[in-house]
Design a protein around this motif. Structure first.
Motif, PDB file in Angstrom:
ATOM      1  N   PRO A 174     -23.569 -97.296  75.589  1.00 48.26           N
ATOM      2  CA  PRO A 174     -23.782 -96.869  76.978  1.00 48.26           C
ATOM      3  C   PRO A 174     -23.067 -95.557  77.323  1.00 48.26           C
ATOM      4  O   PRO A 174     -23.628 -94.728  78.040  1.00 48.26           O
TER       5      PRO A 174
ATOM      6  N   LEU B  67     -18.069-109.717  63.306  1.00 47.89           N
ATOM      7  CA  LEU B  67     -18.828-108.495  63.606  1.00 47.89           C
ATOM      8  C   LEU B  67     -20.309-108.831  63.789  1.00 47.89           C
ATOM      9  O   LEU B  67     -20.973-108.323  64.698  1.00 47.89           O
TER      10      LEU B  67
ATOM     11  N   GLN C  76     -31.224-101.606  61.985  1.00 45.62           N
ATOM     12  CA  GLN C  76     -30.245-100.597  62.427  1.00 45.62           C
ATOM     13  C   GLN C  76     -28.982-100.636  61.553  1.00 45.62           C
ATOM     14  O   GLN C  76     -28.389 -99.604  61.283  1.00 45.62           O
TER      15      GLN C  76
HETATM   16  C1  HEM Z   1     -21.625-101.976  59.684  1.00 46.57           C
HETATM   17  C2  HEM Z   1     -21.792-101.199  60.709  1.00 46.57           C
HETATM   18  C3  HEM Z   1     -20.993-101.350  61.967  1.00 46.57           C
HETATM   19  C4  HEM Z   1     -19.664-101.586  62.147  1.00 46.57           C
HETATM   20  C5  HEM Z   1     -18.598-101.749  61.096  1.00 46.57           C
HETATM   21  C6  HEM Z   1     -19.438-101.657  63.575  1.00 46.57           C
HETATM   22  C7  HEM Z   1     -18.202-101.902  64.153  1.00 46.57           C
HETATM   23  C8  HEM Z   1     -17.996-102.053  65.494  1.00 46.57           C
HETATM   24  C9  HEM Z   1     -16.748-102.423  66.093  1.00 46.57           C
HETATM   25  C10 HEM Z   1     -15.468-102.748  65.297  1.00 46.57           C
HETATM   26  C11 HEM Z   1     -16.915-102.466  67.429  1.00 46.57           C
HETATM   27  C12 HEM Z   1     -15.852-102.838  68.494  1.00 46.57           C
HETATM   28  C13 HEM Z   1     -15.633-104.341  68.464  1.00 46.57           C
HETATM   29  C14 HEM Z   1     -16.843-105.117  68.901  1.00 46.57           C
HETATM   30  O1  HEM Z   1     -17.241-104.966  70.057  1.00 46.57           O
HETATM   31  O2  HEM Z   1     -17.424-105.845  68.083  1.00 46.57           O
HETATM   32  C15 HEM Z   1     -18.290-102.110  67.695  1.00 46.57           C
HETATM   33  C16 HEM Z   1     -18.851-102.028  68.935  1.00 46.57           C
HETATM   34  C17 HEM Z   1     -20.155-101.663  69.166  1.00 46.57           C
HETATM   35  N1  HEM Z   1     -21.119-101.442  68.224  1.00 46.57           N
HETATM   36 FE1  HEM Z   1     -20.894-101.500  66.229  1.00 46.57          FE
HETATM   37  N2  HEM Z   1     -20.619-101.446  64.228  1.00 46.57           N
HETATM   38  C18 HEM Z   1     -21.593-101.258  63.283  1.00 46.57           C
HETATM   39  C19 HEM Z   1     -22.920-101.019  63.509  1.00 46.57           C
HETATM   40  C20 HEM Z   1     -23.476-100.844  64.736  1.00 46.57           C
HETATM   41  C21 HEM Z   1     -24.850-100.455  64.977  1.00 46.57           C
HETATM   42  C22 HEM Z   1     -25.886-100.198  63.870  1.00 46.57           C
HETATM   43  C23 HEM Z   1     -24.997-100.370  66.328  1.00 46.57           C
HETATM   44  C24 HEM Z   1     -26.193 -99.988  67.159  1.00 46.57           C
HETATM   45  C25 HEM Z   1     -27.423 -99.856  66.713  1.00 46.57           C
HETATM   46  C26 HEM Z   1     -23.727-100.728  66.928  1.00 46.57           C
HETATM   47  C27 HEM Z   1     -23.470-100.789  68.278  1.00 46.57           C
HETATM   48  C28 HEM Z   1     -22.285-101.108  68.856  1.00 46.57           C
HETATM   49  C29 HEM Z   1     -22.063-101.140  70.303  1.00 46.57           C
HETATM   50  C30 HEM Z   1     -23.114-100.826  71.375  1.00 46.57           C
HETATM   51  C31 HEM Z   1     -20.731-101.471  70.490  1.00 46.57           C
HETATM   52  C32 HEM Z   1     -19.994-101.605  71.838  1.00 46.57           C
HETATM   53  C33 HEM Z   1     -19.545-100.235  72.247  1.00 46.57           C
HETATM   54  C34 HEM Z   1     -18.855-100.223  73.607  1.00 46.57           C
HETATM   55  O3  HEM Z   1     -17.801-100.864  73.729  1.00 46.57           O
HETATM   56  O4  HEM Z   1     -19.370 -99.538  74.489  1.00 46.57           O
HETATM   57  N3  HEM Z   1     -22.826-101.004  65.939  1.00 46.57           N
HETATM   58  N4  HEM Z   1     -18.920-101.863  66.514  1.00 46.57           N
END
Ligand code: HEM
Length: 162
Positions: free
Chosen positions: A58, A108, A121
């Motif tokens: 966002p 996760l 994705q």
């Molecule tokens: C293996 C790949 C990825 C890793 C290691 C990763 C890791 C993380 C971590 C550690 C967080 C913060 C903790 C949580 O809210 O769970 C997070 C938040 C988030 N992730 Fe991922 N992520 C990955 C892939 C993706 C992908 C492909 C997308 C979108 C297509 C995505 C979208 C988001 C969003 C929207 C947030 C919340 C952000 C916010 O606080 O505004 N993530 N991710």
């Protein structure tokens, strides 16, 4: 027939966790150490290659990467996301860390499933991460193969309950 058997073996191999050899674990760790502090650069390259991933955040959706890359908010997100890999890489190569690896990866998966992130994705994310690594660390067939096993395992666990 030979092809069919080979295809089935490949399918079976990719449908389970395959332990990394000690050499592979050390290659993943030493190559990750070369980029683990480039969190902002890594996330920026993933967003640049995948506008659909950026669109899910966002705070950053629809914004020009150059205008967000140097902000504190971007650094915070990059630190969380790339830092997650540092945590995982830190744990691999030691059998007693396997339960922690499962727990982190399943958490996760749960948080991202709840956000509606698709397995496709995650596949895009993986391809961009590997592309970044291949351009920024000492890369070769052995390093590529080690990362491939590590990422197969990680994404297998991540998506198996999706
Ligand atoms: C293996 C790949 C990825 C890793 C290691 C990763 C890791 C993380 C971590 C550690 C967080 C913060 C903790 C949580 O809210 O769970 C997070 C938040 C988030 N992730 Fe991922 N992520 C990955 C892939 C993706 C992908 C492909 C997308 C979108 C297509 C995505 C979208 C988001 C969003 C929207 C947030 C919340 C952000 C916010 O606080 O505004 N993530 N991710």
């Amino acid at each position: 027939m030979k092809f069919l058997i080979l295809a089935l073996c490949v399918a079976a191999a990719s449908a389970a966790v395959v332990p990394l050899s000690a050499d592979q674990a050390s290659l993943v760790k030493s190559s990750w150490a070369q980029v683990k502090h480039s969190e902002v650069d890594i996330l920026a390259s993933i967003f640049t290659a995948n506008p659909d991933i950026q669109a899910r955040f966002p705070q950053f959706a629809g914004k020009d990467i150059d205008s967000i890359k140097d902000t504190g908010a971007f650094a915070t997100h990059a630190g969380r996301i790339v830092g997650f890999f540092s945590e995982i890489v830190g744990l691999i190569g030691n059998q007693s860390n396997v339960p922690a690896l499962y727990t982190l990866t399943e958490q996760l998966a749960a948080s991202h499933k709840a956000r509606g992130i698709s397995t496709a994705q995650f596949g895009e994310f993986r391809a961009s991460l590997v592309s970044y690594l291949s351009n920024h660390v000492s890369w070769g067939e052995n390093v590529a193969a080690a990362w491939n096993v590590a990422l197969d395992n990680f994404f297998f666990v991540l998506t198996s309950n999706y």
